[in-house]
Design a protein around this motif. Structure first.
Motif, PDB file in Angstrom:
ATOM      1  N   LEU A 282      20.083 -20.785 -24.385  1.00 32.52           N
ATOM      2  CA  LEU A 282      18.701 -21.226 -24.604  1.00 32.52           C
ATOM      3  C   LEU A 282      17.792 -20.797 -23.454  1.00 32.52           C
ATOM      4  CD1 LEU A 282      19.139 -24.843 -26.047  1.00 32.52           C
ATOM      5  CD2 LEU A 282      18.719 -22.721 -27.287  1.00 32.52           C
ATOM      6  N   ALA A 283      18.336 -20.791 -22.237  1.00 35.58           N
ATOM      7  CA  ALA A 283      17.534 -20.358 -21.088  1.00 35.58           C
ATOM      8  C   ALA A 283      17.210 -18.866 -21.189  1.00 35.58           C
ATOM      9  CB  ALA A 283      18.282 -20.650 -19.784  1.00 35.58           C
ATOM     10  N   TYR A 284      18.197 -18.068 -21.596  1.00 38.72           N
ATOM     11  CA  TYR A 284      17.943 -16.635 -21.798  1.00 38.72           C
ATOM     12  C   TYR A 284      16.917 -16.415 -22.916  1.00 38.72           C
ATOM     13  CZ  TYR A 284      21.651 -14.916 -18.704  1.00 38.72           C
ATOM     14  OH  TYR A 284      22.410 -14.601 -17.610  1.00 38.72           O
ATOM     15  N   LEU A 285      16.974 -17.227 -23.956  1.00 35.44           N
ATOM     16  CA  LEU A 285      15.990 -17.131 -25.043  1.00 35.44           C
ATOM     17  C   LEU A 285      14.586 -17.426 -24.522  1.00 35.44           C
ATOM     18  CD1 LEU A 285      15.007 -17.036 -27.993  1.00 35.44           C
ATOM     19  CD2 LEU A 285      15.790 -19.398 -28.242  1.00 35.44           C
ATOM     20  N   GLU A 291      19.117 -10.119 -26.073  1.00 33.28           N
ATOM     21  CA  GLU A 291      20.471  -9.590 -26.247  1.00 33.28           C
ATOM     22  C   GLU A 291      21.483 -10.405 -25.458  1.00 33.28           C
ATOM     23  OE1 GLU A 291      21.403  -7.395 -28.366  1.00 33.28           O
ATOM     24  OE2 GLU A 291      19.355  -7.027 -29.060  1.00 33.28           O
ATOM     25  N   THR A 292      21.114 -10.753 -24.227  1.00 30.58           N
ATOM     26  CA  THR A 292      22.012 -11.587 -23.413  1.00 30.58           C
ATOM     27  C   THR A 292      22.180 -12.968 -24.042  1.00 30.58           C
ATOM     28  OG1 THR A 292      21.113 -10.443 -21.480  1.00 30.58           O
ATOM     29  CG2 THR A 292      22.486 -12.363 -21.065  1.00 30.58           C
ATOM     30  N   ALA A 293      21.079 -13.485 -24.582  1.00 27.47           N
ATOM     31  CA  ALA A 293      21.149 -14.800 -25.241  1.00 27.47           C
ATOM     32  C   ALA A 293      22.114 -14.757 -26.420  1.00 27.47           C
ATOM     33  CB  ALA A 293      19.760 -15.218 -25.707  1.00 27.47           C
ATOM     34  N   GLN A 325      15.011 -14.643 -34.918  1.00 24.72           N
ATOM     35  CA  GLN A 325      13.627 -14.796 -35.365  1.00 24.72           C
ATOM     36  C   GLN A 325      12.665 -14.240 -34.312  1.00 24.72           C
ATOM     37  OE1 GLN A 325      12.665 -18.817 -36.414  1.00 24.72           O
ATOM     38  NE2 GLN A 325      10.655 -18.307 -37.267  1.00 24.72           N
ATOM     39  N   SER A 326      12.974 -14.474 -33.034  1.00 21.25           N
ATOM     40  CA  SER A 326      12.131 -13.937 -31.964  1.00 21.25           C
ATOM     41  C   SER A 326      12.185 -12.413 -31.921  1.00 21.25           C
ATOM     42  CB  SER A 326      12.573 -14.505 -30.614  1.00 21.25           C
ATOM     43  OG  SER A 326      12.458 -15.916 -30.594  1.00 21.25           O
ATOM     44  N   GLN A 327      13.327 -11.848 -32.336  1.00 18.64           N
ATOM     45  CA  GLN A 327      13.476 -10.391 -32.372  1.00 18.64           C
ATOM     46  C   GLN A 327      12.876  -9.771 -33.627  1.00 18.64           C
ATOM     47  OE1 GLN A 327      17.828 -10.192 -31.795  1.00 18.64           O
ATOM     48  NE2 GLN A 327      17.417  -9.003 -29.940  1.00 18.64           N
ATOM     49  N   GLY A 328      12.470 -10.605 -34.578  1.00 14.86           N
ATOM     50  CA  GLY A 328      11.928 -10.092 -35.830  1.00 14.86           C
ATOM     51  C   GLY A 328      12.977  -9.806 -36.878  1.00 14.86           C
ATOM     52  N   GLU A 332      18.612 -11.691 -40.954  1.00 17.60           N
ATOM     53  CA  GLU A 332      19.767 -12.243 -40.257  1.00 17.60           C
ATOM     54  C   GLU A 332      19.525 -13.700 -39.878  1.00 17.60           C
ATOM     55  OE1 GLU A 332      22.803 -10.906 -39.596  1.00 17.60           O
ATOM     56  OE2 GLU A 332      22.127  -9.342 -40.973  1.00 17.60           O
ATOM     57  N   ALA A 333      18.289 -13.994 -39.474  1.00 18.47           N
ATOM     58  CA  ALA A 333      17.959 -15.381 -39.128  1.00 18.47           C
ATOM     59  C   ALA A 333      18.127 -16.298 -40.333  1.00 18.47           C
ATOM     60  CB  ALA A 333      16.530 -15.453 -38.594  1.00 18.47           C
ATOM     61  N   ILE A 334      17.702 -15.829 -41.509  1.00 18.32           N
ATOM     62  CA  ILE A 334      17.834 -16.621 -42.733  1.00 18.32           C
ATOM     63  C   ILE A 334      19.303 -16.890 -43.044  1.00 18.32           C
ATOM     64  CG2 ILE A 334      17.544 -16.513 -45.242  1.00 18.32           C
ATOM     65  CD1 ILE A 334      14.847 -15.112 -44.714  1.00 18.32           C
ATOM     66  N   LYS A 335      20.159 -15.883 -42.848  1.00 17.85           N
ATOM     67  CA  LYS A 335      21.597 -16.069 -43.103  1.00 17.85           C
ATOM     68  C   LYS A 335      22.173 -17.178 -42.227  1.00 17.85           C
ATOM     69  CE  LYS A 335      22.640 -11.293 -44.530  1.00 17.85           C
ATOM     70  NZ  LYS A 335      23.369 -10.052 -44.174  1.00 17.85           N
TER      71      LYS A 335
END
Length: 481
Positions: A282-285, A291-293, A325-328, A332-335
């Motif tokens: 979460l901190a990396y996000l 990518e690290t997150a 979602q942040s990456q667009g 994949e986010a929906i899955k």
């Protein structure tokens, strides 16, 4: 950290006699009434007891608190008397201050609580006696027994006083390899943590962790002290990192959470290691290092799968969906969010259902799929109604209303653009009732057109084929109208 067995409280003769006279004489009696009461006591003693000394008579006349203090001085425990007197003065000051702040302050004065006075006398005098003989471990045990006895919300300041005394005494104990010192650091860490002084708490927990490394010491419940040190340190680091993230100090937060993750691995507790990975992800996000997150959160997901922990796995999927979602990466986010919904329903986690449904509704609303958005927002709203959570219900109600408005707006626009008799009937019917418009065949065709066109773009079909597809669908819609 060590729970001592209850000991029989020793009372000198004066205090034992005084307990027979409880409850104590209240302070607010008039002088004439006090004199009459003392005369009655003298008469009672003269009739029923022969040969009582002046001290024994005083035990009946004086308050229990005064008898405790007199006994301490008479037995030579001057340090105990000084400490008890200072605590009693502070007790009265705090009680009066709380009385000013709240009319519901119901704590009794100390002189009206003989059991507490007995504990003060018993353990303070034993601690002073042990200190004279330099039996510092016994001093620690007696002071810690008092800290445990006063571990209640209204008496927590007394507990903290004896935690501080234990910490000073623990520095003098050299025969146990540092176990008492480690426990004292744990108590001081808790004291500062409860007071919100997280940096000071972290320092004590770090010392606690360092002293217990490589040791097999256990507490009264059989848990290893080193594991408790790891848990306490991780909890404090997480609270510190939360404050850093609020202040947008991302590098410092990540640095301290990496340290927490390393400590969690030392503790050989997979669940604790997974929790550390979750907060690090979460901190990396928050820092925008997506990518690290994802890498760190995948580790958390694997640990949760190995532990067969569905709830933790759901948290991992939800956090991963936020990163995507942040990456667009909406598909994949929906899955991942649908996986979260499935896990939440299987485990009856209604709050997780609300969060995942709201996130899905936001994604579909942003993409223009208002029917899907309305469906998920309605799920979130219905779930909050079951929870009877009014603030959350109002929030989901707003989301649901916005999605329904978008859906209705699209339908009305399509009816206006179509401009045929059927669409006009729908518009007039809606104007009269202000309810939902029945789905029209043209709307369905237009939605199908949009779906096919999007599919063409995603599959990178040539623009020529896209145009031909659009032309064929338009002709089909005209023919069917």
């Amino acid at each position: 950290m060590t729970t001592l067995p209850p000991l029989p409280l020793t009372r000198p003769k004066l205090t034992s006699l005084a307990r027979q006279k409880l409850p104590c004489t209240p302070k607010n009696l008039a002088r004439a009434q006090l004199i009459k009461e003392k005369d009655d006591i003298d008469y009672y003693l003269e009739v029923n007891f022969k040969g009582l000394s002046k001290e024994e008579v005083a035990a009946y006349r004086n308050s229990y608190k005064k008898n405790i203090c007199v006994d301490m001085l008479r037995e030579g425990y001057h340090k105990s008397f000084t400490e008890l007197f200072a605590l009693m003065e502070r007790w009265d000051v705090l009680r009066e201050a709380a009385k000013v702040r709240s009319i519901f302050w119901l704590q009794k004065p100390l002189e009206e609580q003989p059991e507490k006075l007995d504990h003060f006398y018993h353990y303070l005098t034993r601690a002073e006696n042990a200190e004279r003989k330099e039996y510092f471990e016994d001093v620690y045990n007696n002071l810690y027994a008092l800290a445990c006895y006063f571990n209640t919300p209204e008496d927590k300041w007394v507990r903290n006083h004896f935690y501080e005394r234990c910490f000073k005494i623990a520095q003098l104990i050299k025969i146990d390899g540092g176990k008492k010192e480690a426990e004292a650091h744990a108590h001081m860490g808790l004291l500062y943590e409860e007071d919100g002084q997280l940096s000071e708490a972290a320092e004590h927990y770090e010392a606690f962790h360092q002293l217990t490394q490589g040791r097999i010491w256990k507490d009264e419940t059989g848990r290893f002290l080193n594991l408790l040190a790891c848990e306490s340190l991780l909890r404090t680091y997480r609270l510190l990192s939360d404050k850093m993230l609020e202040n947008k100090e991302y590098k410092q937060a990540i640095r301290i959470l990496i340290k927490a993750s390393e400590i969690a691995k030392e503790g050989s507790d997979k669940k604790m290691e997974g929790e550390a990975s979750y907060y690090l992800g979460l901190a990396y996000l928050a820092a925008g290092e997506y990518e690290t997150a994802l890498t760190v959160l995948n580790t958390y997901g694997k640990i949760s799968t190995d532990l067969d922990d569905d709830l933790s796995l759901g948290r991992a999927y939800e956090a991963t969906a936020k990163v995507l979602q942040s990456q667009g990466e909406m598909k994949e986010a929906i899955k991942y969010l649908k996986k979260v919904l499935k896990i939440a329903r299987n485990n009856f986690q209604n709050l997780d259902i609300v969060r995942a449904s709201t996130m899905l509704g936001d994604i579909y609303n942003e993409k223009g799929y208002y029917s899907k958005a309305s469906e998920y927002f309605q799920q979130a709203f219905d779930t909050t109604r079951e929870l009877m959570n009014m603030p959350l219900m109002n929030e989901t109600k707003v989301h649901y209303g916005i999605a329904k408005a978008h859906q209705l707006m699209l339908t009305i626009n399509n009816c206006i653009e179509t401009a045929d008799i059927t669409s006009l009937d729908h518009l007039l019917s809606w104007k009269e009732s202000r309810s939902d418009i029945a789905p029209d065949l043209i709307i369905g065709i237009l939605n199908n057109q949009q779906y096919v066109l999007n599919s063409c773009k995603e599959c990178e079909i040539s623009s020529f084929l896209s145009v031909q597809c659009h032309t064929l669908l338009t002709r089909a819609s005209v023919d069917r109208c």
